[in-house]
Design an enzyme around this catalytic site. Structure first.
Site, PDB file in Angstrom:
ATOM      1  N   MET A 253      21.113 -22.471 -11.432  1.00 52.85           N
ATOM      2  CA  MET A 253      21.002 -23.291 -12.638  1.00 52.85           C
ATOM      3  C   MET A 253      22.254 -23.226 -13.507  1.00 52.85           C
ATOM      4  SD  MET A 253      18.137 -25.006 -13.027  1.00 52.85           S
ATOM      5  CE  MET A 253      17.834 -25.160 -14.795  1.00 52.85           C
TER       6      MET A 253
ATOM      7  N   ASP B 194       7.016 -17.489 -13.115  1.00 49.15           N
ATOM      8  CA  ASP B 194       8.072 -16.960 -12.248  1.00 49.15           C
ATOM      9  C   ASP B 194       8.315 -15.492 -12.567  1.00 49.15           C
ATOM     10  OD1 ASP B 194       9.955 -16.990 -10.213  1.00 49.15           O
ATOM     11  OD2 ASP B 194      11.586 -17.696 -11.511  1.00 49.15           O
TER      12      ASP B 194
END
Length: 284
Positions: free
Chosen positions: A18, A130
């Site tokens: 990311m 997550d």
């Protein structure tokens, strides 16, 4: 000196798919921060930009000692960034990989703090989705900080993410692997997987491929021998296996419940204790 927004970049802390995380200085108040930026080009992808912004929105509203504090959200030359609390310490993933012989009280304290922080998030309508050792940082004093709410899901949200696998497979609950609707009990399963790994120093579900791991999560129970071989109370084994139940109704229904059971294992006077700096993990 490179700057992003008002922040003066000191060094790179890590890089991922990311983007990049930097250690940076807020020159206005002389505060060190962790500055997360999106990789060039990703900000043009609406879905990924929403995920990035949602981390700031989700974590920014949470004020808890076991959750990393978000200070600021901004953009510099088309590059979004999040300024967060800078934590000296070690990711739980590295602690597990190094297999250091921490005392039981230290491990129980870490697990209790994970439960406490995530239970607070759940009470505020946020599911992390997550939870994994790499997203949990432990300071030298034994204080836990939960990070990366990048795919956190506000329970009232109707956003869907078709075609994108959310979460890290080894810590995903069966309903998450199968693509069903996920609630806070998916985080409970992930905490169970982390607890198993912290105690046994191996994962409860492993395989030679992602498909193999997913099959075991859905169809096979975790190997209880990994817990039995450790010199821990049988009640701790029951706590871990209950968190890893495949059926939602058999699993803990809240992390407050799991937290209470873990606290019950600690000796009187040590329930909220953390090890000394000599026992704690070394700074990363």
């Amino acid at each position: 000196m490179e700057t992003i927004g008002k922040y003066q970049i000191q060094r790179v802390l890590g890089r991922g798919g990311m983007g990049t995380v930097y250690e940076a200085l807020d020159p206005v108040i002389q505060r060190t921060v962790a500055l997360k930026t999106m990789a060039p080009g990703l900000a043009d992808t609406p879905d990924l930009l929403q995920r990035f912004l949602r981390e700031a929105q989700a974590a920014g509203g949470l004020k808890h000692r076991n959750i990393v504090t978000v200070y600021d959200l901004g953009e510099d030359k088309g590059r979004p960034f999040i300024a967060m609390e800078f934590i000296e310490g070690t990711d739980l993933e590295k602690i597990i990989q190094n297999r250091r012989p921490f005392p039981l009280e230290w491990k129980l304290s870490v697990l209790a703090q994970i439960c406490d922080g995530l239970a607070y998030a759940h009470r505020n309508g946020i599911v992390h989705r997550d939870v994994k050792p790499a997203n949990i940082r432990v300071t030298a004093e034994g204080e836990v900080k939960i990070m990366d709410f990048g795919i956190a899901h506000l329970q009232s949200s109707t956003m869907t993410r078709s075609g994108l696998v959310l979460g890290t497979v080894h810590y995903m609950a069966p309903e998450q692997v199968e693509g069903h609707k996920v609630d806070h009990r998916a985080d409970i399963f992930a905490v169970g997987a982390i607890a198993y790994e912290l105690i046994a120093y191996r994962r409860p579900f492993d395989g030679e491929s992602i498909t193999g791991v997913m099959y075991k999560i859905i169809h096979e129970p975790p190997d209880p021998r990994g817990l039995a071989e450790s010199e821990y109370p049988p009640s701790l084994r029951r706590i871990v296996l209950r968190a890893l139940e495949k059926r939602l109704e058999d699993r803990y229904q809240s992390l407050d419940e799991m937290h209470a059971d873990i606290q019950g294992l600690l000796r009187p006077g040590t329930a909220a204790s953390a090890p000394s700096q000599a026992q704690g993990p070394e700074p990363a």
